[in-house]
Design a protein around this motif. Sequence first.
Motif, PDB file in Angstrom:
ATOM      1  N   MET A 194      -5.306   0.430  -6.046  1.00 48.60           N
ATOM      2  CA  MET A 194      -4.651  -0.630  -5.252  1.00 48.60           C
ATOM      3  C   MET A 194      -5.180  -0.592  -3.817  1.00 48.60           C
ATOM      4  O   MET A 194      -5.056   0.409  -3.137  1.00 48.60           O
ATOM      5  N   PRO A 195      -5.806  -1.672  -3.395  1.00 51.17           N
ATOM      6  CA  PRO A 195      -6.324  -1.678  -2.012  1.00 51.17           C
ATOM      7  C   PRO A 195      -5.203  -1.799  -0.988  1.00 51.17           C
ATOM      8  O   PRO A 195      -4.124  -2.283  -1.320  1.00 51.17           O
ATOM      9  N   ASN A 196      -5.466  -1.352   0.214  1.00 57.08           N
ATOM     10  CA  ASN A 196      -4.501  -1.490   1.290  1.00 57.08           C
ATOM     11  C   ASN A 196      -4.501  -2.940   1.756  1.00 57.08           C
ATOM     12  O   ASN A 196      -5.494  -3.446   2.277  1.00 57.08           O
ATOM     13  N   MET A 197      -3.367  -3.612   1.534  1.00 56.50           N
ATOM     14  CA  MET A 197      -3.354  -5.041   1.831  1.00 56.50           C
ATOM     15  C   MET A 197      -2.900  -5.350   3.247  1.00 56.50           C
ATOM     16  O   MET A 197      -2.933  -6.487   3.692  1.00 56.50           O
ATOM     17  N   TYR A 198      -2.394  -4.339   3.947  1.00 58.36           N
ATOM     18  CA  TYR A 198      -1.995  -4.596   5.339  1.00 58.36           C
ATOM     19  C   TYR A 198      -3.207  -4.578   6.253  1.00 58.36           C
ATOM     20  O   TYR A 198      -3.379  -5.433   7.102  1.00 58.36           O
ATOM     21  N   THR A 199      -4.051  -3.538   6.101  1.00 59.31           N
ATOM     22  CA  THR A 199      -5.276  -3.494   6.891  1.00 59.31           C
ATOM     23  C   THR A 199      -6.431  -3.369   5.906  1.00 59.31           C
ATOM     24  O   THR A 199      -6.616  -2.336   5.289  1.00 59.31           O
ATOM     25  N   SER A 200      -7.216  -4.427   5.793  1.00 59.89           N
ATOM     26  CA  SER A 200      -8.252  -4.438   4.773  1.00 59.89           C
ATOM     27  C   SER A 200      -9.488  -3.693   5.252  1.00 59.89           C
ATOM     28  O   SER A 200      -9.577  -3.298   6.413  1.00 59.89           O
ATOM     29  N   VAL A 201     -10.450  -3.509   4.337  1.00 56.09           N
ATOM     30  CA  VAL A 201     -11.658  -2.792   4.705  1.00 56.09           C
ATOM     31  C   VAL A 201     -12.582  -3.632   5.580  1.00 56.09           C
ATOM     32  O   VAL A 201     -13.419  -3.097   6.292  1.00 56.09           O
ATOM     33  N   GLY A 202     -12.435  -4.943   5.501  1.00 58.09           N
ATOM     34  CA  GLY A 202     -13.276  -5.811   6.340  1.00 58.09           C
ATOM     35  C   GLY A 202     -12.957  -5.603   7.817  1.00 58.09           C
ATOM     36  O   GLY A 202     -11.843  -5.243   8.171  1.00 58.09           O
TER      37      GLY A 202
END
Lengths: 153, 432
Positions: A1-9
């Motif tokens: 599950m990716p971190n949706m608050y602070t994305s990798v972009g």
Amino acid sequence: MPNMYTSVGYEAYGEYDVFAKGQEAMAPAENTIARGHSLYAFPNSNEGYELAKADSTNPYETDYDAIRGKALYDIYCGICHGNQGKGNGYLVANEKILGVPSYDAREITVGSVYHVIYFGKNTMGSYANQLNEEERWQVSAYVMNLREALIQN
Amino acid sequence: MIHSLSLNLFRKSRTAGFLILTFLASSLWAQDADPAKGKSLFNTNCAACHQLDKKMTGPALRNVETRLSETEGLDRTWLYAWIRNSAGMIKSGDAYANKIYTEYNNSAMTAFPQLSDTELNDILAYTAQPKAAPVTQATSDVVGGGVPSTGGADNNQILLAGLALLFGLLAIGLFMVRKTLHRFAMANDIDLPVDKPKSTPIWIAFAQNQFLVLVTAIFFLLASGYFVYGFLMQIGIDQGYEPVQPIHYSHKIHAGENKIDCNYCHSSARVSKHSGIPSLNICMNCHKSIYEYNGPTTAEYTKDFYDNEIKKLYKAVGWDDANQVYTGKTQPVKWVRIHNLPDFAYFNHSQHVTVAGIECQTCHGPVEEMEIMSQYAPLTMGWCINCHRETNVKVTDNAYYDKIHDELSKKYGVEELTAAQMGGLECGKCHY
């Protein structure tokens, strides 16, 4: 599950180790030009100003839109130059900024107006990063309209 | 009469013997010239680049005439010629004209052929005025205003301490009285009432009553649920967030008192996703000439305080105010971001500012009154959706909306469509 608050972009104005000084906001690389932008032929000097003044071709003349020109002028120029171009904008009337001339008191052409918006002149700064190329020409044409109106009155 | 005669003579005799006349004339003009008119002429024509006591784009001009005649041996006629056509002077090879041109980074001074002799004399009379003594009263007022408030706080504390002492003494007094009475009673053999035999303790009685236990348990569960929900709902909501910024930039002064349009500095709000943090060159558009604060002050925000903030800007952008040049030593300002949407929500400023024509204040609150910028709106999904439900989309003069407006107004049977009816509630509009 990716971190949706602070994305990798990378986000605008973010701070990331990958950039110099961690600063995402950077000036364009030297000797490059961004898509949709074009080079300006005249240099930032008194000679460049005179050349620009003599060469009065507005590449956006056919697209001139007085309503847009006015809207932009009122935001960026009117605060000092006044909404009629008399040199009595709100900051001048309140003596915050002084010595702004009326447009009819100066020999200007649409080319010289564009040169000044692009590079600034004496105390006035450059507006090249607040207005894009097309907007600068709209404002230049609108300034010339104001000047004509001032001369006629 | 003598004045006008000498003036005419002077105009005609540019060639021979004019030095004496100039001297005679200038001493006469100096009495006649009007510094008040000179001030208004100076402010309209010169003040963009010159100040009286500070180097700007051009040199400081107080006593320019005496200074030039003393150091360079140049008289008023030289000044006339320079003001009316400085470029011509430079071309003609005049030594001082070329010197000053190079000294000020080859800035071309605007020619003023339209200024008459009288007007130039007025301006020179204005520059020859002695410097006014600085007014110091304002600061003493500020100090005086600050003292009573701190004194008031001290008084309250003393009062509270006194009350606490009084109640303490009363308590000790009552305790002593009770003890003494007790002793008297013992001495006179009076039977004091004995404590009643112990009944069942209340908590055991409570534990034995199953109905009460059930009700209390439900009550505690609901109450804790309420608080847990409240705690979870405030996660990620920073309404009222008001961080200390590296430079104290007052929106109240810029957008409020000076009525600068929001878009002047936040120019990318018109055309991009982000409203943009202005780069420092935009500050310098005005602060190249505005180097001190002269507006209203308070005890907390004094003139010195604001002046120091302008100095911070100069340091960051690498502007040497004394010599009016950029040093090239810049130091980026690390502003603290206030409005932060989580990455799973998409928001675009230009869509709201340019297309919808929504005022900045609708979401950002009365920014023009904020001395310190803070987050006005909660920026929650519910808040977004409420606005989309209530706001009508401006479709007039926007060909982009023609077709969809026709179809949707038929479907809903209304002329004005809200953002929600236009699809502003679809998940994919903001989350993808």
